[in-house]
Motif scaffolding. Structure first.
Motif, PDB file in Angstrom:
ATOM      1  N   VAL A   4       0.906  -1.402   0.085  1.00  0.00           N
ATOM      2  CA  VAL A   4      -0.026  -0.136  -0.144  1.00  0.00           C
ATOM      3  C   VAL A   4       1.071   1.212  -0.006  1.00  0.00           C
ATOM      4  O   VAL A   4       1.664   1.464   0.867  1.00  0.00           O
ATOM      5  CB  VAL A   4      -0.940  -0.048   1.240  1.00  0.00           C
ATOM      6  CG1 VAL A   4      -1.792   0.987   1.222  1.00  0.00           C
ATOM      7  CG2 VAL A   4      -1.600  -1.177   1.298  1.00  0.00           C
ATOM      8  N   TYR A  36      -5.218   5.983   9.086  1.00  0.00           N
ATOM      9  CA  TYR A  36      -4.663   6.266  10.476  1.00  0.00           C
ATOM     10  C   TYR A  36      -4.081   7.553  10.580  1.00  0.00           C
ATOM     11  O   TYR A  36      -3.219   8.030   9.555  1.00  0.00           O
ATOM     12  CB  TYR A  36      -3.800   5.299  11.015  1.00  0.00           C
ATOM     13  CG  TYR A  36      -4.604   4.069  11.342  1.00  0.00           C
ATOM     14  CD1 TYR A  36      -4.723   3.117  10.358  1.00  0.00           C
ATOM     15  CD2 TYR A  36      -5.024   3.450  12.686  1.00  0.00           C
ATOM     16  CE1 TYR A  36      -5.481   1.951  10.718  1.00  0.00           C
ATOM     17  CE2 TYR A  36      -5.721   2.559  13.035  1.00  0.00           C
ATOM     18  CZ  TYR A  36      -6.049   1.435  12.112  1.00  0.00           C
ATOM     19  OH  TYR A  36      -6.576   0.338  12.240  1.00  0.00           O
ATOM     20  N   GLN A  38      -0.941   9.843  12.840  1.00  0.00           N
ATOM     21  CA  GLN A  38      -0.095   9.330  13.621  1.00  0.00           C
ATOM     22  C   GLN A  38       0.833  10.692  14.074  1.00  0.00           C
ATOM     23  O   GLN A  38       1.392  11.291  13.201  1.00  0.00           O
ATOM     24  CB  GLN A  38       1.398   8.481  13.437  1.00  0.00           C
ATOM     25  CG  GLN A  38       2.136   8.309  14.245  1.00  0.00           C
ATOM     26  CD  GLN A  38       3.164   7.101  13.934  1.00  0.00           C
ATOM     27  OE1 GLN A  38       3.400   6.984  12.938  1.00  0.00           O
ATOM     28  NE2 GLN A  38       3.755   6.181  14.869  1.00  0.00           N
ATOM     29  N   PHE A  89      -1.360   7.410   7.453  1.00  0.00           N
ATOM     30  CA  PHE A  89      -1.311   6.386   6.809  1.00  0.00           C
ATOM     31  C   PHE A  89      -2.538   5.588   6.146  1.00  0.00           C
ATOM     32  O   PHE A  89      -3.544   5.622   6.973  1.00  0.00           O
ATOM     33  CB  PHE A  89      -0.643   5.258   7.788  1.00  0.00           C
ATOM     34  CG  PHE A  89       0.594   5.675   8.269  1.00  0.00           C
ATOM     35  CD1 PHE A  89       0.954   6.291   9.546  1.00  0.00           C
ATOM     36  CD2 PHE A  89       1.779   5.111   7.628  1.00  0.00           C
ATOM     37  CE1 PHE A  89       2.334   6.542  10.050  1.00  0.00           C
ATOM     38  CE2 PHE A  89       3.143   5.336   8.179  1.00  0.00           C
ATOM     39  CZ  PHE A  89       3.351   6.026   9.245  1.00  0.00           C
ATOM     40  N   PHE A 102       0.075  -1.341   6.398  1.00  0.00           N
ATOM     41  CA  PHE A 102       0.104  -0.030   6.116  1.00  0.00           C
ATOM     42  C   PHE A 102       1.129   0.637   5.025  1.00  0.00           C
ATOM     43  O   PHE A 102       1.916  -0.044   4.525  1.00  0.00           O
ATOM     44  CB  PHE A 102       0.826   0.589   7.471  1.00  0.00           C
ATOM     45  CG  PHE A 102      -0.278   0.744   8.622  1.00  0.00           C
ATOM     46  CD1 PHE A 102      -0.467  -0.583   9.466  1.00  0.00           C
ATOM     47  CD2 PHE A 102      -0.580   1.837   9.149  1.00  0.00           C
ATOM     48  CE1 PHE A 102      -1.446  -0.449  10.457  1.00  0.00           C
ATOM     49  CE2 PHE A 102      -1.443   1.768  10.262  1.00  0.00           C
ATOM     50  CZ  PHE A 102      -1.772   0.702  10.992  1.00  0.00           C
ATOM     51  N   GLY A 103       0.737   1.629   4.624  1.00  0.00           N
ATOM     52  CA  GLY A 103       1.123   2.416   3.583  1.00  0.00           C
ATOM     53  C   GLY A 103       2.582   3.104   4.133  1.00  0.00           C
ATOM     54  O   GLY A 103       2.746   3.090   5.257  1.00  0.00           O
ATOM     55  N   ALA A 104       3.087   3.991   3.426  1.00  0.00           N
ATOM     56  CA  ALA A 104       4.558   4.471   3.610  1.00  0.00           C
ATOM     57  C   ALA A 104       4.155   5.691   4.603  1.00  0.00           C
ATOM     58  O   ALA A 104       4.820   6.117   5.175  1.00  0.00           O
ATOM     59  CB  ALA A 104       5.367   4.771   2.270  1.00  0.00           C
TER      60      ALA A 104
ATOM     61  N   TYR B  35       3.102  -4.308  16.172  1.00  0.00           N
ATOM     62  CA  TYR B  35       3.722  -3.817  15.016  1.00  0.00           C
ATOM     63  C   TYR B  35       4.931  -3.003  15.337  1.00  0.00           C
ATOM     64  O   TYR B  35       5.377  -2.809  16.297  1.00  0.00           O
ATOM     65  CB  TYR B  35       2.631  -2.762  14.380  1.00  0.00           C
ATOM     66  CG  TYR B  35       1.575  -3.524  13.722  1.00  0.00           C
ATOM     67  CD1 TYR B  35       0.355  -3.735  14.360  1.00  0.00           C
ATOM     68  CD2 TYR B  35       1.378  -3.254  12.263  1.00  0.00           C
ATOM     69  CE1 TYR B  35      -0.633  -4.280  13.650  1.00  0.00           C
ATOM     70  CE2 TYR B  35       0.415  -3.790  11.666  1.00  0.00           C
ATOM     71  CZ  TYR B  35      -0.891  -4.304  12.455  1.00  0.00           C
ATOM     72  OH  TYR B  35      -1.888  -4.898  11.650  1.00  0.00           O
ATOM     73  N   GLN B  41       9.514   5.074   9.606  1.00  0.00           N
ATOM     74  CA  GLN B  41       9.038   4.400   8.390  1.00  0.00           C
ATOM     75  C   GLN B  41       7.579   4.021   8.434  1.00  0.00           C
ATOM     76  O   GLN B  41       6.799   4.435   9.352  1.00  0.00           O
ATOM     77  CB  GLN B  41       9.999   3.719   7.879  1.00  0.00           C
ATOM     78  CG  GLN B  41      11.311   4.386   7.787  1.00  0.00           C
ATOM     79  CD  GLN B  41      12.534   3.451   7.193  1.00  0.00           C
ATOM     80  OE1 GLN B  41      12.162   2.394   6.748  1.00  0.00           O
ATOM     81  NE2 GLN B  41      13.556   3.976   6.939  1.00  0.00           N
ATOM     82  N   LYS B  42       7.286   3.187   7.519  1.00  0.00           N
ATOM     83  CA  LYS B  42       5.950   2.338   7.500  1.00  0.00           C
ATOM     84  C   LYS B  42       5.853   1.645   8.557  1.00  0.00           C
ATOM     85  O   LYS B  42       6.742   0.961   9.348  1.00  0.00           O
ATOM     86  CB  LYS B  42       6.281   1.468   6.483  1.00  0.00           C
ATOM     87  CG  LYS B  42       4.873   0.674   5.802  1.00  0.00           C
ATOM     88  CD  LYS B  42       4.866  -0.273   4.605  1.00  0.00           C
ATOM     89  CE  LYS B  42       5.460   0.581   3.527  1.00  0.00           C
ATOM     90  NZ  LYS B  42       5.354  -0.489   2.286  1.00  0.00           N
ATOM     91  N   VAL B  43       4.642   1.461   9.067  1.00  0.00           N
ATOM     92  CA  VAL B  43       4.319   0.532  10.414  1.00  0.00           C
ATOM     93  C   VAL B  43       4.202  -1.033   9.699  1.00  0.00           C
ATOM     94  O   VAL B  43       3.295  -1.172   9.088  1.00  0.00           O
ATOM     95  CB  VAL B  43       2.937   1.097  10.887  1.00  0.00           C
ATOM     96  CG1 VAL B  43       2.507   0.180  12.064  1.00  0.00           C
ATOM     97  CG2 VAL B  43       3.006   2.556  11.286  1.00  0.00           C
ATOM     98  N   GLU B  44       4.938  -1.830  10.580  1.00  0.00           N
ATOM     99  CA  GLU B  44       4.933  -3.289   9.763  1.00  0.00           C
ATOM    100  C   GLU B  44       4.297  -4.018  10.688  1.00  0.00           C
ATOM    101  O   GLU B  44       4.500  -4.091  12.067  1.00  0.00           O
ATOM    102  CB  GLU B  44       6.724  -3.760   9.697  1.00  0.00           C
ATOM    103  CG  GLU B  44       7.497  -2.668   8.764  1.00  0.00           C
ATOM    104  CD  GLU B  44       8.657  -3.125   8.753  1.00  0.00           C
ATOM    105  OE1 GLU B  44       9.297  -3.719   7.917  1.00  0.00           O
ATOM    106  OE2 GLU B  44       9.520  -3.048   9.666  1.00  0.00           O
TER     107      GLU B  44
END
Lengths: 112, 114
Positions: A4, A36, A38, A89, A102-104, B35, B41-44
């Motif tokens: 994503v 979302y 943040q 996100f 999640f996307g970047a 997570y 950066q991206k949430v993994e």
């Protein structure tokens, strides 16, 4: 593979203007999409969601649009305020699975 | 308003050491997650936990990771032998929705491996 992604890493808007944050997704099996927010030093916070059987959903000052044809998701924030400054996100999930991808992220700056 | 709480907020450890990150999910939630986020950066996704077992895990969640819900309130992530690349912000999340759709995140534990 699953991904994503977001078109723009940073968005700067004037206070009071509307903001549009875009997102592309690649997993056709995803049927649930979420935005979302943040803020610095905090975990992601749910803003709004939409299922794949819908094209548009509105919340308080926020609207999510889903275009399944081109696999595109957007978040519109009306009358953007300084408190809206954060990283946004998009995320996707498919029914039957537990994982939210999640996307970047896009960083939104609101100028006073 | 109910919230997910995580402790500690910061954890510094030496490479090879074991760490346990702790979380108290929202009390009536049934789905629990870990997570991580590296340098903003991206949430993994790492792992999901439902009905007292792992329901899904990512490739990141290898044998050095484990999760546990030792009682009715806590949810822990253990990293057995930390590596430098494990340095990240680790977020716990919980959900009361079907299949864990809407996630509620804690404020995270910043793990630094030296």
């Amino acid at each position: 593979g699953e991904s994503v992604g977001l078109h723009l890493p940073t968005l700067s808007v004037q206070e009071g203007d509307n903001s549009i944050i875009n997102c592309a997704y690649s997993n056709s099996a995803s049927d649930y999409f979420i935005w979302y927010k943040q803020e610095s030093g905090k975990g992601p916070q749910f803003i709004i969601d939409i299922r794949s059987n819908m094209d548009k959903r509105q919340g308080q000052r926020v609207t999510v649009l889903l275009n399944k044809t081109v696999k595109h998701l957007s978040l519109q924030i009306a009358a953007t305020q300084p408190g809206d400054s954060a990283v946004y996100f998009c995320a996707e999930k498919r029914s039957g699975g537990f994982k939210t991808i999640f996307g970047a992220g896009t960083r939104l700056f609101v100028k006073a | 308003e109910p919230e997910v709480t995580q402790t500690p907020s910061h954890q510094v450890t030496q490479m090879g050491q074991e760490v346990i990150l702790r979380c108290v999910p929202i009390s009536n939630h049934l789905y629990f997650y870990w997570y991580r986020q590296i340098l903003g950066q991206k949430v993994e996704f790492l792992v999901s936990f439902y009905n007292n077992e792992i329901s899904e895990k990512s490739e990141i969640f290898d044998d050095q990771f484990s999760v546990e819900r030792p009682d009715g309130s806590n949810f822990t992530l253990k990293i057995r032998s930390t590596k430098l690349e494990d340095s990240a912000m680790y977020f716990c999340a919980s959900s009361g929705d079907r299949e864990g759709e809407k996630l509620f995140f804690g404020s995270g534990t910043q793990l630094s491996v030296l």
